[in-house]
Design a protein around this motif. Sequence first.
Motif, PDB file in Angstrom:
ATOM      1  N   PRO A 122       0.772  -1.325  -0.008  1.00  0.00           N
ATOM      2  CA  PRO A 122      -0.003  -0.222  -0.253  1.00  0.00           C
ATOM      3  C   PRO A 122       0.840   1.377  -0.066  1.00  0.00           C
ATOM      4  N   GLY A 123       0.413   2.223  -0.730  1.00  0.00           N
ATOM      5  CA  GLY A 123       1.171   3.526  -0.871  1.00  0.00           C
ATOM      6  C   GLY A 123       1.827   3.521  -1.896  1.00  0.00           C
ATOM      7  N   SER A 124       2.446   2.524  -2.890  1.00  0.00           N
ATOM      8  CA  SER A 124       2.948   2.359  -4.121  1.00  0.00           C
ATOM      9  C   SER A 124       4.389   3.052  -3.750  1.00  0.00           C
ATOM     10  N   PHE A 125       5.089   2.896  -2.422  1.00  0.00           N
ATOM     11  CA  PHE A 125       6.444   3.488  -2.582  1.00  0.00           C
ATOM     12  C   PHE A 125       7.585   2.695  -3.159  1.00  0.00           C
ATOM     13  N   VAL A 126       7.310   1.556  -2.760  1.00  0.00           N
ATOM     14  CA  VAL A 126       8.042   0.311  -3.597  1.00  0.00           C
ATOM     15  C   VAL A 126       7.480  -0.142  -4.736  1.00  0.00           C
ATOM     16  N   ASP A 145      10.301  11.889   1.152  1.00  0.00           N
ATOM     17  CA  ASP A 145      10.391  12.570   2.647  1.00  0.00           C
ATOM     18  C   ASP A 145      10.499  11.268   3.484  1.00  0.00           C
ATOM     19  N   PHE A 146      11.603  11.226   4.064  1.00  0.00           N
ATOM     20  CA  PHE A 146      11.596   9.891   4.689  1.00  0.00           C
ATOM     21  C   PHE A 146      11.234  10.259   6.171  1.00  0.00           C
ATOM     22  N   ASP A 147      11.078  11.618   6.660  1.00  0.00           N
ATOM     23  CA  ASP A 147      10.350  11.746   7.754  1.00  0.00           C
ATOM     24  C   ASP A 147       8.748  11.259   7.830  1.00  0.00           C
ATOM     25  N   SER A 148       8.299  11.099   6.691  1.00  0.00           N
ATOM     26  CA  SER A 148       6.884  10.757   6.335  1.00  0.00           C
ATOM     27  C   SER A 148       6.555   9.243   6.161  1.00  0.00           C
ATOM     28  N   VAL A 149       7.677   8.732   5.529  1.00  0.00           N
ATOM     29  CA  VAL A 149       7.571   7.136   5.481  1.00  0.00           C
ATOM     30  C   VAL A 149       7.710   6.441   6.663  1.00  0.00           C
ATOM     31  N   SER A 161       6.541   3.468   7.623  1.00  0.00           N
ATOM     32  CA  SER A 161       6.642   2.056   7.447  1.00  0.00           C
ATOM     33  C   SER A 161       6.443   1.614   6.084  1.00  0.00           C
ATOM     34  N   ILE A 162       6.980   0.571   5.561  1.00  0.00           N
ATOM     35  CA  ILE A 162       6.684  -0.255   4.281  1.00  0.00           C
ATOM     36  C   ILE A 162       6.510  -1.769   4.650  1.00  0.00           C
ATOM     37  N   PHE A 163       5.390  -2.149   4.168  1.00  0.00           N
ATOM     38  CA  PHE A 163       5.061  -3.667   4.376  1.00  0.00           C
ATOM     39  C   PHE A 163       4.553  -4.082   2.999  1.00  0.00           C
TER      40      PHE A 163
END
Length: 366
Positions: A221-225, A269-273, A275-277
């Motif tokens: 979820p979020g499509s960051f990866v 912006d890694f302050d707002s990331v 979690s990644i799951f």
Amino acid sequence: MINLGVIGATGSVGDSIMSVCRAWREKIRVVALAANSDSVKLRNLADEFGAKYCVAFERDGSEGLLRIANDENINHVAFASSGTAAIKALCEALRNNKNVSLANKESIVVAGKWVMPLIKRADQLRPVDSEHNAIWECLFGESKRFVRKIYLTASGGPFRKFSLEQMRDVTPEMALKHPVWAMGAKITIDSATLINKGIELIEAMYLFGLEPDQVDALISPGSFVHGLVEFQDGGVKLLAANPDMRFPAASSLFYPERFFPSPDFKAPDFDSVTSIFFERPDTQKFPGLKLARQVMNLKGAYPAIFVGADEVAVNLFLSGKIKFTEISSLIEKVLESENYPEPETLDDAINYLELAKIKIPGKNPR
């Protein structure tokens, strides 16, 4: 200098490509633009970038697209259109040793058997779809023989947490609200059913020359990866970036160099990331993904049949003639309706896609 032709310049992916061109005029010269119709938007883009000529497919047909593929003043062609109209132009661009940025799934899913052997050198064909671009980047400098498995990610769409009962009541209005990406209606519905991810799995199999069991999908979820590559030694590479199509567009256009896609592009912006799951897709709720895996093993005519049947089923859902959960069941009926012989030519493969569109009797809304 990149002397660029863009096929599909007025669509959503075309917008991202033109945005990169706008930011890097000193590196990219737009020579030709093509779209389905001779629209005001196409003409405005031509005026803005000083394109030498425009092609409208509905007016100029495939000959217009082939002109771009054969133009000696063009050294890079971006294919951002959907459908099969540009497949022969893609083949011609590869034969002519041009660099190709590709965001057209049908070209590989339907015609991969004919397209892939035309590639003359490493990284001549550069994927623009965010997931395939991520895999492509993760494979930089790596040998394919050490790849154990690749994973394309999916956001899970708007119905990731829905029950099967809730999904039976999904309306077109609900399905057209994707939680991450802003896309056209067809691909938005395909993302909601996860059939788009199934089509991407088929594409990745051909694009990277892998076996079906080496290609898989994960929900993130979020499509960051956007994609992951697992190697034989147990190590995993992944590519993460904000979900913005300008990133893979710039990656593909500028390879092997890297340039910021545009001044207003936002780096992570890694302050707002927080979690990644990852989680496995539920193929009971999303049976289209399971069908795609069957198609990957069958190969032959079946990828084209899958894509063609899906197009009709999505149109039926959008026009209110079938339920959301019936999209996959109609595709399955078309796939199982007969044993389709292996296509012998590119035209055979394209014809299978068109055949699938009329295999649902009495329900085609066209």
